[in-house]
Structure formats: C-alpha cells, structure tokens
Design a protein around this motif. Structure first.
Motif, short mmCIF file in Angstrom:
data_model
loop_
_atom_site.label_atom_id
_atom_site.label_comp_id
_atom_site.label_asym_id
_atom_site.label_seq_id
_atom_site.Cartn_x
_atom_site.Cartn_y
_atom_site.Cartn_z
N TYR A 14 0.88 -1.18 0.00
CA TYR A 14 0.00 0.00 0.00
C TYR A 14 0.91 1.22 0.00
N GLY A 81 -11.70 2.42 10.06
CA GLY A 81 -11.71 2.87 8.67
C GLY A 81 -12.47 1.87 7.83
N SER A 82 -12.96 2.33 6.67
CA SER A 82 -13.66 1.36 5.82
C SER A 82 -12.67 0.35 5.25
N SER A 83 -11.37 0.66 5.31
CA SER A 83 -10.37 -0.36 4.93
C SER A 83 -10.51 -1.60 5.81
N TYR A 110 -7.87 -3.29 -2.29
CA TYR A 110 -8.65 -4.48 -2.64
C TYR A 110 -7.78 -5.72 -2.90
N ASN A 154 -11.88 5.22 -7.11
CA ASN A 154 -10.55 5.74 -6.77
C ASN A 154 -9.53 4.89 -7.52
N ASP A 181 -18.62 0.39 -2.61
CA ASP A 181 -17.74 1.21 -1.78
C ASP A 181 -17.98 2.68 -2.13
N ALA A 183 -16.89 5.56 -0.55
CA ALA A 183 -16.03 6.43 0.27
C ALA A 183 -16.16 7.90 -0.11
N THR A 211 -17.32 5.84 4.85
CA THR A 211 -16.20 6.17 5.74
C THR A 211 -16.34 7.57 6.32
N SER A 213 -13.52 9.17 6.77
CA SER A 213 -12.17 9.69 6.47
C SER A 213 -12.15 10.81 5.46
N LYS A 214 -13.21 10.98 4.67
CA LYS A 214 -13.15 11.97 3.59
C LYS A 214 -13.99 13.19 3.98
N ARG A 222 -9.55 6.90 12.07
CA ARG A 222 -9.83 5.55 11.60
C ARG A 222 -11.21 5.03 12.02
N1 PMP Z 1 -12.51 2.97 -0.19
C1 PMP Z 1 -11.96 3.81 -1.05
C2 PMP Z 1 -12.45 3.81 -2.45
C3 PMP Z 1 -10.91 4.65 -0.67
O1 PMP Z 1 -10.34 5.45 -1.56
C4 PMP Z 1 -10.47 4.62 0.66
C5 PMP Z 1 -9.36 5.49 1.16
N2 PMP Z 1 -8.37 5.81 0.32
C6 PMP Z 1 -11.09 3.73 1.52
C7 PMP Z 1 -12.11 2.93 1.08
C8 PMP Z 1 -10.66 3.55 2.93
O2 PMP Z 1 -10.70 4.63 3.69
P1 PMP Z 1 -10.64 4.52 5.27
O3 PMP Z 1 -10.02 3.21 5.62
O4 PMP Z 1 -9.82 5.66 5.70
O5 PMP Z 1 -12.06 4.58 5.71
#
Ligand code: PMP
Length: 348
Positions: A14, A81-83, A110, A154, A181, A183, A211, A213-214, A222
C-alpha cells in the motif's frame, strides 16, 4: 526457518501519500477543511479516558448511524476505517483460493486485503477510466465470493449510474457479495450517481461501505462502517479486530454525523473547486475524466511520474500511479492554484 505464507511475497505494498514538511499535500484525498464543529472539543474532553478500553460494540455510534440511514442497528457494522471493514467483509466470505472481482485500477487495498484473506484477486480492466460492469459480471466464476464496486472509483474519479448499477446487481449471482464502496459519495452529483443504499440496500447480497475519512474529516482517527443485511453485518462484527475503533474515534464520528449541513457545505466547496481545476487542466490540454469525487485523474501514462516530480519540486505533492497517471486531491483554493501554476509550467 519459519514458514511464512508464499502468497504474501506477491503482495503489492500500500503506497501512502507522501507528506513532506511544509509542502501542499494533494495526495491522500483528505478533506482540506479540518475538523467539523464540535469534534475538537469532544476529543479534548474525552482524551483522559483513553486509559480504558473503548465500547467494544460501539453502541452509540451504531445507533446514530442507524438513525442517520433509517435502518435497523443490526444492519450496521463498524471498523477502523472502511479499509478494515473491507477486510472484515472479505474474512466473512473468502476461503482459501476463492476469487474476489474488482475493477482495475481501483482502490489499492482491494488486492492486498483479498490476498491477506487467502483469496485470489481478479482485477478487471476499466473502460474509458470507468468500471466495466459487463466485464466484471463476465469475470465471475463459481469460485467468486465477492465483487467490489468502487463508486465513484478511486483513483479515476468516475462513477457508474443507477441503471447500470442495478442492472449489474441483477446479473450477479445471489451467493456473491456485492460491496458498493462509497467512500466519496458526498462529492457525487446525486442526479448522476446513485445512493447505493437507496438503490440496492434491500438486496440480500449487497453491502454499502462508507467512511468518516473523507467528507467527515476524520481520516486520522480511523472509523468506517457498512450497512449490510443483518446476517452479514453480524459476521462483519465477528471478524473485527477487538476494540479496533477507539473511543475517541467513536465519539468524534457521532459528533461529525450530527453536522450534515456543514458536511454538505464543505463538499459543495470542494465540488466547485473540482470543476474549476478540471476546466483549467483541460484548457491546458489535459484529458481529465468527469470527476464525481474530491480528486481528479490525469491519465498521463508514463509521463505521470515526471509530472509528480515537477509538482514535488514546486512543493505540491500529488499521487502518481506509475505507467498510468496521476491523482490530484482537490484542496483549498490557494492550494489548487499552486497545483495549476505547476501544471502550466510542466513540459510534458
Ligand atoms: N474505499 C476507497 C475507495 C478509498 O479510496 C479509501 C481510502 N483511500 C477507503 C475505502 C478507505 O478509507 P478509510 O479506511 O480511511 O475509511
């Protein structure tokens, strides 16, 4: 010799966006507007509590999310985080050698998370910088357990529309999990890009990933979540690393969720800037796909790294994808001006 898993040596790394001191960072798709109102105060008040473990089940956050989306709390599961929620979903459905389909290029986690879960990544080339949903359906085999639809995608910033997405969902077998997804959903034009939850949320094999995060400005804390059928959400909770969402993250997310007007106002500022940046880059001769996210994509192929170096020399950090292009996050107006000035002096 300790025997480590052979598949891990093939794992792509990553690549985080670089953050050199003093530079303008347009590399990680973060919000440039800082914390939402009330978040800093809440964090300051709660910081003394971090000698204790957080609420394992994140009850107040899950209840706030359920109210926000008007769904039963049983349908929500959170992660760091959604990760992490992506990983939890994969651990829910993938056994050794199972396949996971996604467009490529797409979110770089992914293939990494699929491999870590013991699965086999099946990347499906984009068409005109957009997910090729027909090709993704065609890539599904009897070993496929999940398919990721990153909408908007993304790093290419494009999105698929409601008709294409529901037609796709109709054609995916019911035993394959569809992960939509979203995000970047807050930056998308609601007339052009569907809300995955409203469109597909009632289907038994659809999960929508969101998420903080954005647009909610909490990337560093997180916290992300999914809205899923209750049985899937229960497994996503089981596969979470215990206590992975800190108490500070839970509290901040609840406060941020309570600021929808401010989230929308900031997203609108970013969208306006995105349109300005897109127009200017196109006027300079760049191909720039229509973006529905908080970043734009420059499909510069092999010239992308050179563009990124030129920007770095001018103290602006963008995100190159070697051989493919460059992703530029939309920042504050003056940050975007700095990027545009560098784009003007770049001799590609
Ligand atoms: N999904 C997509 C498409 C993303 O671009 C990102 C962050 N770059 C995430 C999920 C994960 O984000 P986070 O883990 O910060 O929620």
């Amino acid at each position: 010799m300790v025997r480590v898993r052979a598949s891990l040596s093939r794992l792509p790394a990553y690549v985080p966006g670089r953050k050199p001191h003093g530079a303008i960072v347009l590399a990680s798709n973060e919000s440039p507007y800082g914390l939402l109102p009330g978040v800093a105060e809440t964090l300051a008040e709660a910081v003394g509590g971090v000698s204790r473990y957080p609420d394992l089940r994140a009850v107040p956050l899950i209840e706030a999310l359920a109210a926000h989306h008007r769904v039963e709390p049983e349908r929500i599961a959170v992660g760091a985080g959604s990760s992490e929620v992506c990983a939890q979903l994969l651990h829910t459905v993938v056994s050794s050698g199972d396949e996971v389909v996604f467009g490529w290029r797409s979110f770089e986690a992914y293939p990494i998370l699929t491999t870590v879960a013991g699965g086999t990544p099946v990347p499906v080339p984009l068409r005109e910088h957009t997910l090729d949903l027909d090709a993704m359906v065609a890539a599904i085999t009897s070993r496929t357990r999940a398919v990721f639809v990153c909408n908007p995608n993304n790093p290419t910033s494009t999105a698929v529309g409601a008709g294409a997405l529901s037609d796709f969902a109709d054609r995916v077998p019911e035993d394959v999990l569809i992960v939509v997804d979203e995000a970047y959903r807050e930056y998308a034009d609601p007339a052009a890009v569907p809300d995955g939850l409203a469109l597909l949320g009632d289907r038994p094999n659809v999960v929508v990933l969101r998420t903080f995060s954005k647009a909610y400005g909490l990337a560093g804390l997180r916290v992300g979540y999914c809205v899923a059928p209750p049985g899937i959400a229960a497994h996503v909770r089981r596969t979470q690393v215990p206590f992975s969402v800190s108490a500070l993250a839970q509290l901040a997310a609840v406060v941020a969720l309570g600021e929808p007007a401010e989230v929308a106002r900031r997203a609108a500022l970013t969208v306006a800037e995105r349109e300005r940046v897109t127009g200017r880059l196109r006027a300079l001769g760049h191909e720039v796909p229509d973006s529905q996210a908080n970043f734009v994509w420059l499909p510069l192929g092999g010239d992308g790294e050179n563009f990124a170096l030129h920007c770095a020399d001018g103290q602006v950090v963008v995100r190159p994808f070697p051989g493919e292009g460059v992703r530029v996050t939309i920042g504050l107006p003056e940050e975007n001006d700095a990027l545009l000035a560098l784009a003007e002096t770049w001799k590609g």
